[in-house]
Write a protein that holds these residues in place. Structure first.
Motif, PDB file in Angstrom:
ATOM      1  N   VAL A 117      13.743   4.234  12.966  1.00 11.55           N
ATOM      2  CA  VAL A 117      13.617   5.256  14.017  1.00 11.55           C
ATOM      3  C   VAL A 117      12.687   6.376  13.559  1.00 11.55           C
ATOM      4  N   LEU A 118      12.808   6.820  12.310  1.00  8.57           N
ATOM      5  CA  LEU A 118      11.896   7.844  11.793  1.00  8.57           C
ATOM      6  C   LEU A 118      10.458   7.340  11.831  1.00  8.57           C
ATOM      7  N   CYS A 119      10.248   6.074  11.444  1.00  8.37           N
ATOM      8  CA  CYS A 119       8.902   5.488  11.476  1.00  8.37           C
ATOM      9  C   CYS A 119       8.373   5.415  12.908  1.00  8.37           C
ATOM     10  N   GLN A 120       9.217   5.009  13.839  1.00  8.15           N
ATOM     11  CA  GLN A 120       8.792   4.908  15.240  1.00  8.15           C
ATOM     12  C   GLN A 120       8.386   6.265  15.803  1.00  8.15           C
ATOM     13  N   GLY A 121       9.225   7.279  15.597  1.00 13.48           N
ATOM     14  CA  GLY A 121       8.921   8.612  16.113  1.00 13.48           C
ATOM     15  C   GLY A 121       7.660   9.187  15.498  1.00 13.48           C
ATOM     16  N   ALA A 122       7.519   9.055  14.181  1.00 18.56           N
ATOM     17  CA  ALA A 122       6.340   9.591  13.502  1.00 18.56           C
ATOM     18  C   ALA A 122       5.084   8.818  13.900  1.00 18.56           C
ATOM     19  N   ASP A 123       5.179   7.509  14.028  1.00 16.62           N
ATOM     20  CA  ASP A 123       4.024   6.707  14.420  1.00 16.62           C
ATOM     21  C   ASP A 123       3.517   7.134  15.798  1.00 16.62           C
ATOM     22  N   ASP A 165      10.471  -5.207  11.186  1.00 18.80           N
ATOM     23  CA  ASP A 165       9.643  -4.266  11.951  1.00 18.80           C
ATOM     24  C   ASP A 165       8.932  -3.234  11.081  1.00 18.80           C
ATOM     25  N   LEU A 166       9.170  -3.267   9.762  1.00 19.03           N
ATOM     26  CA  LEU A 166       8.553  -2.283   8.867  1.00 19.03           C
ATOM     27  C   LEU A 166       7.706  -2.960   7.802  1.00 19.03           C
ATOM     28  N   THR A 167       6.659  -2.259   7.397  1.00 18.02           N
ATOM     29  CA  THR A 167       5.886  -2.624   6.220  1.00 18.02           C
ATOM     30  C   THR A 167       6.359  -1.695   5.114  1.00 18.02           C
ATOM     31  N   VAL A 168       6.885  -2.269   4.039  1.00 15.38           N
ATOM     32  CA  VAL A 168       7.432  -1.481   2.942  1.00 15.38           C
ATOM     33  C   VAL A 168       6.612  -1.768   1.690  1.00 15.38           C
ATOM     34  N   THR A 169       6.140  -0.702   1.052  1.00 13.14           N
ATOM     35  CA  THR A 169       5.391  -0.833  -0.197  1.00 13.14           C
ATOM     36  C   THR A 169       6.099  -0.028  -1.274  1.00 13.14           C
ATOM     37  N   THR A 170       5.907  -0.450  -2.518  1.00 15.95           N
ATOM     38  CA  THR A 170       6.563   0.259  -3.621  1.00 15.95           C
ATOM     39  C   THR A 170       5.553   0.610  -4.698  1.00 15.95           C
ATOM     40  N   GLY A 171       5.877   1.630  -5.430  1.00 21.79           N
ATOM     41  CA  GLY A 171       5.126   2.055  -6.605  1.00 21.79           C
ATOM     42  C   GLY A 171       6.136   2.566  -7.613  1.00 21.79           C
ATOM     43  N   ALA A 172       5.678   2.929  -8.778  1.00 24.66           N
ATOM     44  CA  ALA A 172       6.594   3.412  -9.819  1.00 24.66           C
ATOM     45  C   ALA A 172       7.311   4.691  -9.397  1.00 24.66           C
ATOM     46  N   ASP A 173       6.630   5.520  -8.590  1.00 28.40           N
ATOM     47  CA  ASP A 173       7.195   6.814  -8.224  1.00 28.40           C
ATOM     48  C   ASP A 173       7.461   6.977  -6.734  1.00 28.40           C
ATOM     49  N   HIS A 174       7.390   5.892  -5.960  1.00 28.19           N
ATOM     50  CA  HIS A 174       7.641   6.028  -4.526  1.00 28.19           C
ATOM     51  C   HIS A 174       7.905   4.664  -3.868  1.00 28.19           C
ATOM     52  N   VAL A 175       8.483   4.732  -2.693  1.00 27.55           N
ATOM     53  CA  VAL A 175       8.584   3.618  -1.756  1.00 27.55           C
ATOM     54  C   VAL A 175       8.076   4.191  -0.450  1.00 27.55           C
ATOM     55  N   ALA A 178       6.311   2.060   6.956  1.00 26.80           N
ATOM     56  CA  ALA A 178       5.568   2.305   8.204  1.00 26.80           C
ATOM     57  C   ALA A 178       5.880   1.150   9.123  1.00 26.80           C
ATOM     58  N   LEU A 179       5.569   1.326  10.397  1.00 26.80           N
ATOM     59  CA  LEU A 179       5.770   0.239  11.345  1.00 26.80           C
ATOM     60  C   LEU A 179       4.877  -0.927  11.009  1.00 26.80           C
ATOM     61  N   PRO A 181       2.403  -3.472  11.970  1.00 29.59           N
ATOM     62  CA  PRO A 181       1.515  -3.555  13.126  1.00 29.59           C
ATOM     63  C   PRO A 181       1.602  -4.896  13.867  1.00 29.59           C
ATOM     64  N   GLU A 182       2.016  -5.935  13.185  1.00 31.11           N
ATOM     65  CA  GLU A 182       2.167  -7.235  13.855  1.00 31.11           C
ATOM     66  C   GLU A 182       3.347  -7.234  14.822  1.00 31.11           C
ATOM     67  N   VAL A 183       4.306  -6.363  14.593  1.00 23.48           N
ATOM     68  CA  VAL A 183       5.477  -6.265  15.458  1.00 23.48           C
ATOM     69  C   VAL A 183       5.295  -5.175  16.508  1.00 23.48           C
ATOM     70  N   TRP A 184       4.717  -4.036  16.121  1.00 19.19           N
ATOM     71  CA  TRP A 184       4.689  -2.845  16.974  1.00 19.19           C
ATOM     72  C   TRP A 184       3.391  -2.594  17.720  1.00 19.19           C
ATOM     73  N   HIS A 185       2.258  -3.090  17.270  1.00 18.91           N
ATOM     74  CA  HIS A 185       1.000  -2.678  17.916  1.00 18.91           C
ATOM     75  C   HIS A 185       0.289  -3.856  18.506  1.00 18.91           C
TER      76      HIS A 185
END
Length: 185
Positions: A117-123, A165-175, A178-179, A181-185
């Motif tokens: 929901v946060l991703c949808q509203g912000a997008d 429905d989300l694209t999730v990426t990770t790094g050492a200091d973050h995750v 975002a929506l 795009p294949e599902v939402w756009h």
């Protein structure tokens, strides 16, 4: 790091993250928030103790982000209000919503849906076009959410929020989420 530019609804191989997870006090978080404030935007803080239940989420977001009295206090209404923030709430530029002690709600049943929901509203807020693909008739603010964890474990957080429905990426200091795009756009 300055605020991210507005996101336009185009097929992107890697969408701009709308929700970023990281350790409490992370320099990148503080820099992003400070950059937005320097540009005239607003930083809003949320105490995760108030977000433990769905009802608490709706009450807290309505209060902090000054939702209109007719706010429906449901997930669809939350997406609508997040996508329609303007004026005093955003400083006319945008917002960063900082959720503190997100560890407290990571395992709540509603957490993955809440992140979506946060991703949808912000997008929607970050889009330069409306839902029909026409240029928006409003300024495009920058809207992002930073979820801070005292005990930051990127792998467990990514596992918890990963959904079709989300694209999730990770790094050492973050995750980052975002929506998809294949599902939402």
């Amino acid at each position: 790091m300055s605020p991210l530019p507005p996101h336009t609804h185009t097929a992107l191989p890697r969408p701009e993250p709308c929700v970023v997870f990281g350790p409490t006090g992370a320099p990148k978080f503080r820099t992003r928030a400070a950059g937005l404030e320097a540009a005239g935007g607003r930083v809003h803080h949320f105490d995760s103790r108030k977000l433990v239940t769905e009802r608490g989420i709706h009450r807290c977001f309505a209060e902090v982000l000054q939702f209109p009295g007719y706010y429906g206090a449901n997930w669809d209404a939350l997406v609508d209000c997040l996508s329609d923030l303007c004026g005093e709430v955003t400083g006319g530029v945008g917002i960063v919503g900082v959720l503190h002690d997100t560890d407290l709600i990571l395992n709540a049943d509603h957490f993955p849906l809440f992140v979506s929901v946060l991703c949808q509203g912000a997008d929607r807020a970050n889009a330069a076009v409306d839902l029909d693909g026409f240029p928006a008739d409003r300024p495009t603010p920058s809207e992002h959410f930073l979820l801070e964890f005292r005990d930051f474990d990127p792998e467990s957080i990514a596992l918890r929020v990963r959904q079709p429905d989300l694209t999730v990426t990770t790094g050492a200091d973050h995750v980052a989420a975002a929506l998809n795009p294949e599902v939402w756009h």
